[in-house]
Motif scaffolding. Structure first.
Motif, PDB file in Angstrom:
ATOM      1  N   UNK B 325      40.836  57.007 107.330  1.00  0.00           N
ATOM      2  CA  UNK B 325      40.960  55.682 106.706  1.00  0.00           C
ATOM      3  C   UNK B 325      42.693  55.343 106.498  1.00  0.00           C
ATOM      4  N   UNK B 326      43.655  54.292 106.310  1.00  0.00           N
ATOM      5  CA  UNK B 326      44.204  53.879 105.856  1.00  0.00           C
ATOM      6  C   UNK B 326      45.726  54.421 104.836  1.00  0.00           C
ATOM      7  N   UNK B 327      45.078  54.900 103.979  1.00  0.00           N
ATOM      8  CA  UNK B 327      45.710  55.595 102.539  1.00  0.00           C
ATOM      9  C   UNK B 327      46.498  56.940 102.860  1.00  0.00           C
ATOM     10  N   UNK B 328      45.430  57.795 103.991  1.00  0.00           N
ATOM     11  CA  UNK B 328      46.188  58.957 104.616  1.00  0.00           C
ATOM     12  C   UNK B 328      47.259  59.208 105.423  1.00  0.00           C
ATOM     13  N   UNK B 329      48.085  58.005 105.890  1.00  0.00           N
ATOM     14  CA  UNK B 329      49.012  57.470 106.301  1.00  0.00           C
ATOM     15  C   UNK B 329      50.424  57.169 105.460  1.00  0.00           C
ATOM     16  N   UNK B 330      50.307  56.347 104.382  1.00  0.00           N
ATOM     17  CA  UNK B 330      51.608  56.206 103.627  1.00  0.00           C
ATOM     18  C   UNK B 330      51.466  58.104 102.561  1.00  0.00           C
ATOM     19  N   UNK B 331      50.459  58.577 102.782  1.00  0.00           N
ATOM     20  CA  UNK B 331      51.141  60.171 102.133  1.00  0.00           C
ATOM     21  C   UNK B 331      51.642  60.826 103.229  1.00  0.00           C
ATOM     22  N   UNK B 332      51.183  60.525 104.302  1.00  0.00           N
ATOM     23  CA  UNK B 332      52.230  61.334 105.582  1.00  0.00           C
ATOM     24  C   UNK B 332      53.160  61.283 105.462  1.00  0.00           C
ATOM     25  N   UNK B 333      53.648  59.820 105.384  1.00  0.00           N
ATOM     26  CA  UNK B 333      54.660  59.501 104.893  1.00  0.00           C
ATOM     27  C   UNK B 333      56.014  60.137 104.450  1.00  0.00           C
ATOM     28  N   UNK B 334      55.416  59.825 102.972  1.00  0.00           N
ATOM     29  CA  UNK B 334      56.210  60.395 101.314  1.00  0.00           C
ATOM     30  C   UNK B 334      56.117  61.806 102.477  1.00  0.00           C
ATOM     31  N   UNK B 335      55.274  62.490 102.282  1.00  0.00           N
ATOM     32  CA  UNK B 335      55.170  64.142 102.180  1.00  0.00           C
ATOM     33  C   UNK B 335      56.642  64.184 103.559  1.00  0.00           C
ATOM     34  N   UNK B 336      56.514  63.491 104.971  1.00  0.00           N
ATOM     35  CA  UNK B 336      57.518  63.317 105.488  1.00  0.00           C
ATOM     36  C   UNK B 336      58.701  64.002 105.609  1.00  0.00           C
ATOM     37  N   UNK B 337      58.712  62.548 104.116  1.00  0.00           N
ATOM     38  CA  UNK B 337      60.001  62.277 103.506  1.00  0.00           C
ATOM     39  C   UNK B 337      60.580  63.980 102.830  1.00  0.00           C
ATOM     40  N   UNK B 338      59.474  64.007 102.077  1.00  0.00           N
ATOM     41  CA  UNK B 338      60.087  65.605 101.336  1.00  0.00           C
ATOM     42  C   UNK B 338      60.510  66.651 102.210  1.00  0.00           C
ATOM     43  N   UNK B 339      59.634  67.112 102.965  1.00  0.00           N
ATOM     44  CA  UNK B 339      59.591  67.633 104.566  1.00  0.00           C
ATOM     45  C   UNK B 339      61.539  67.683 104.793  1.00  0.00           C
TER      46      UNK B 339
END
Lengths: 505, 419
Positions: B325-339
């Motif tokens: 589901x699409x809600x996964x993608x924004x989470x991925x993006x914030x984690x990516x920014x954090x990493x």
């Protein structure tokens, strides 16, 4: 081609939601059979000596995810396993699932699409989406159509596997940040710093070890198996567990060779404990499904042994164990399903003497029991033998411990078979059960063929992935741990001189 | 514009687009919920519009004065909206609680503003940034000002430890108003916080980053754990919104253009998911058309209303961040920014929070799909709302991934406009 393979079950699943029960069954069956035919075509068209990645598709989606599909031999055989088991699963649920059939079929088809996606994905995030997405339909299958304790089992399944995978996601993000690509083939050739490899390996290990499952994170499996409907158990044991092994082959080994080598002792110790401990646990089970579930954990330990042996035999053996176990444990769950449909209990103590009134069933059950034990001529023998050979090269102690698993495996499987099929019926109902119906013959006969084919002529299954395993071994060879049995070539000359000197005296 | 009080950049426009869309949905949602004539009068729309205007000022403010004016305009309308159902005790209580605590937060914010003004001599974001760059974060006065301003913002976005009002207000306020609270003002406040942190306080990143990280993790874990025992779906969604704000703050903590972009992306998708979920809650009516809010009332919904249940299930899985589901993608993006900013430990801690949070989202699914059917809901005939639910479900479905391209481009552009 691969997109089609994924799209067919997806579309069919959508269709199922809009029709009545009987139509949904037929749609599901036809869709899975078409997929089987497509899979057979893939197998025929796959060139074992050709490029590493075949049937490649790449459609950039924007951001850092792309619809990149492609398979090598390793993925091919696992895809074959999935498409082979799916029609059997649909057939197994033909009558035993009688409530909310359209949703059930839709969940199964969605499951198939996601499983195939896992094996075909060539993009890191696409892989993750498929890998995690599989949790949703399986959660629903266990939770809606499962047994009495289904809610607990479905939560346990979902949260356990989710917890494993989220750490992998962070590792993936880190990898993408470092390597600036999400393409799995490129990442497989990328060398990460050794220190980072160790952490990344651990993060991936968390995910795959839970999925596999390895001791001590296997506890979700018996619950999920026992509570899931028969077809759910088949697909869980047959394909979902293979995702863990596939993950090790596709990610952990080629991407982090040094990290993998560093953790070989850990893997071997855990696998060794798994073999002995879960086999002993299986010995005392009173529930048929639970027994087979624990045997799965033990068998999967052979896979991890073989994979982390870092040599051709070990990895090929691990692949063969995965394929063989996929067929055999699936078949065993079907066998349990057959009697469960008749008596609605999985208590071993309620059965007995089935060889008298169900000769056909007893025969097939015997075949699968022997295959599970690893009798030469059946599928599991090839894989277990190869992976033991591979393990022996690295660590003789590990191989010795692993071999006890075969003995214990024979013990619990034969005990199960004896208590169910021989002797006299312990309950009157058991004595009155009818033999296999035509539908059940149709479900089990193809698996019997597969089991013997794999056992007698494994070459047709090994050939597609031999070159890929060779590439993998070449890649990880630099980090391969030194074995403890380094037979040095002797020095016959010296010996001879010595003898000569002795003789002279 | 207006002597540097406000700016019309893409960042602001992006925020306004979300705020106005969410407000429109809140106005549509009120149809058929309030009793016609007696309750549902013109004031409702006017108040929503005022609040949306306040939000619009907040996201484009480049000076502490406009910031405060926008925030107060938005909040004052919101206080009235919370107690809009005068005859209902809970609604009145919600309004009062919201007002008292909100006024306190405004006071804290204002105090922070006055400190910042006193120590920098300017209200302008650029001027404050220059002052911070000059003095570093060594000046105690500046630091105090920063902390107070952030505390005020944290209250508005209901980040822990300033979240206490959220469950009560969400539960007590009429459902269309709750849907509004969870979307437009939240977006406005998060974007406002992003602009302050990354524009005015940019040189003091080390100072505010710890605060934001704390608020992010505390929100994620508290939102996940406290939702555990809730029986009221609105309260549950309130904790879910606290939890989600935590993830947006992870992106903010990452800082930089990528962080800002991930926050924008997160809020855009979050608004769709949360509005969809609240529209579904809006449709929970008993046979007489009276609203019900108990989670238990959803039992077996998948058998009586399969499409409705499927939509709500999708929103739940999406809020939990489970792919595909699409809600996964924004989470991925914030984690990516954090990493990318080297905050790996933060990303790991936050993602462990998603697993804890997944439990209560799963509970809703379990109730709808695995429990025996309860009394069926009364029919609601609101085709427009139905279409909106369908649209939201379509966006959070895997088809939403097709939006990644354009949305990414937009958020990147918007994020680059504040640097």
């Amino acid at each position: 081609m691969l997109t089609l393979l994924i799209a067919i079950p997806l579309i069919a699943g959508g269709l199922c939601l809009f029709v009545k029960a009987e139509a949904a069954r037929w749609i599901a069956l036809v869709a899975t059979l078409i997929n089987l035919a497509l899979g057979a075509y893939l197998w025929a068209a796959f060139d074992p000596n050709g490029a590493q990645w075949q049937f490649v598709e790449n459609l950039p989606l924007a951001g850092n995810i792309s619809w990149a599909l492609g398979i090598d031999g390793i993925a091919l055989v696992l895809i074959m396993l999935s498409v082979f088991l799916m029609p059997i699963c649909i057939g197994a649920s033909w009558r035993s699932i009688d409530k909310r059939v359209p949703e059930y079929m839709a969940a199964f088809l969605l499951m198939e699409a996601l499983m195939l996606g896992v094996f075909a994905a060539q993009d890191l995030f696409l892989f993750y989406v498929f890998f995690e997405g599989g949790l949703i339909p399986m959660y629903l299958i266990i939770g809606i159509w499962g047994g009495a304790e289904r809610i607990k089992a479905s939560y346990k399944f979902f949260l356990y596997t989710l917890f494993g995978s989220v750490l992998m996601l962070i590792a993936m993000i880190y990898m993408v940040t470092q390597a600036k690509t999400t393409s799995i083939p490129v990442l497989m050739a990328h060398d990460f710093p050794v220190d980072a490899q160790k952490w990344l390996w651990l993060a991936f290990f968390a995910s795959f070890a839970v999925k596999m499952p390895m001791w001590p994170v296997h506890t979700w499996l018996p619950d999920a198996h026992v509570q899931a409907p028969t077809a759910g158990s088949v697909i869980l044991a047959g394909v979902l567990l293979k995702m863990g092994g596939y993950g090790f082959i596709r990610f952990s080994l080629p991407m982090f060779p040094e990290g993998s080598a560093y953790f070989v002792p850990l893997v071997f110790v855990l696998s060794g404990i798994a073999v002995v401990y879960t086999s002993l646990v299986a010995l005392v089970q009173t529930d048929m499904k639970k027994l087979i579930a624990y045997s799965s954990v033990a068998h999967m330990a052979f896979v991890t042994f073989g994979l982390f042996a870092f040599n051709q035999q070990g990895i090929e053996g691990a692949m063969m164990v995965m394929l063989g176990h996929g067929l055999v444990s699936g078949a065993l769950f079907l066998c349990v399903g057959v009697v469960y449909d008749r008596m609605h209990t999985r208590e071993i103590a309620k059965y007995g003497g089935l060889a008298n009134n169900m000769p056909g069933y007893a025969l097939l059950f015997m075949v699968f029991t022997m295959a599970s034990v690893g009798l030469p001529g059946t599928s599991n023998f090839v894989g277990e033998f190869l992976s033991l050979v591979g393990t022996y090269k690295v660590s003789s102690w590990a191989a010795i411990v692993a071999t006890t698993g075969i003995i214990l495996g024979a013990a619990y499987m034969l005990l199960l078979y004896w208590r169910i099929a021989f002797g006299v019926a312990r309950t009157p109902e058991a004595a009155q059960m009818t033999d296999l119906s035509a539908r059940e013959w149709w479900l089990l006969a193809p698996i019997v063929v597969g089991v013997f084919w794999m056992g007698i002529y494994p070459e047709s299954f090994i050939r597609p992935f031999r070159a890929d395993v060779a590439r993998l071994v070449e890649r990880i060879d630099r980090a391969a741990p030194a074995g403890d049995l380094n037979f040095k070539p002797g020095k016959p000359q010296l010996q001879a001189e010595h003898h000569a000197a002795e003789a002279a005296h | 514009m207006f002597g540097g009080l406000i700016t019309a950049d893409l960042f602001g426009s992006f925020g306004k687009a979300i705020i106005f869309l969410a407000s429109a949905v809140a106005i549509i949602a009120a149809h058929g919920w309030f009793e016609r004539d007696t309750e549902h009068s013109a004031e409702y729309s006017v108040l929503i519009l005022f609040s949306a205007l306040g939000g619009a000022v907040m996201v484009s403010a480049t000076s502490l004065v406009t910031l405060y004016v926008g925030l107060e305009l938005q909040s004052l309308s919101a206080y009235v909206l919370a107690s809009y159902r005068r005859s209902d005790d809970r609604s009145a209580e919600a309004g009062l609680k919201y007002f008292v605590l909100g006024a306190l937060a405004s006071g804290i914010l204002l105090y922070g503003i006055s400190l910042l003004y006193g120590f920098t001599g300017t209200m302008n974001f650029n001027g404050i940034a220059a002052a911070f760059a000059r003095e570093g974060s060594t000046s105690l006065g500046l630091l105090f000002g920063l902390v107070f301003v952030l505390a005020g913002v944290a209250f508005k976005i209901s980040a822990v430890p300033f979240h206490m009002w959220t469950p009560d207000v969400y539960e007590g306020a009429p459902t269309p108003v709750t849907a509004f609270f969870a979307s437009a003002p939240k977006v406005a406040a998060v974007l406002l916080g992003t602009r302050i942190c990354l524009d005015a306080l940019e040189p003091a990143i080390e100072a505010w980053r710890q605060i934001v990280i704390f608020a992010a993790l505390a929100s994620i874990f508290l939102g996940a754990v406290a939702a555990y025992g809730q029986t009221n779906i609105k309260r549950l969604l309130a904790y879910s919104s606290i939890n989600n704000v935590g993830f947006a703050l992870v992106g903010l903590a990452a800082g930089g253009q990528q962080g800002a972009s991930s926050v924008l992306f997160y809020m855009a998708v979050y608004v769709v998911m949360t509005l969809g979920a609240f529209l579904c809650v809006l449709w929970m009516r008993d046979e007489n058309g009276e609203p019900v809010e108990e989670i238990a009332a959803l039992s077996g919904l998948s058998q009586t209303r399969p499409a409705y249940a499927a939509a709500l299930a999708m929103f739940m899985f999406s809020l939990a961040g489970i792919p595909p589901l699409f809600g996964f993608w924004p989470k991925l993006l914030v984690f990516q920014a954090a990493v990318n900013s080297g905050l790996v430990a933060l990303a790991v801690a936050a993602i462990v929070g998603t697993v804890i949070g997944a439990y209560y989202y799963l509970r809703i699914i379990k109730v709808m799909y695995m429990d025996e059917a309860a009394a069926p809901f009364g029919r609601v005939s609101q085709p427009v709302q139905g279409a909106l639910i369908f649209l939201a479900a379509l966006i959070v479905s895997p088809l939403g991934y097709l939006l990644i391209g354009p949305l990414n481009k937009l958020t990147d552009l918007a994020a680059s406009s504040i640097f």
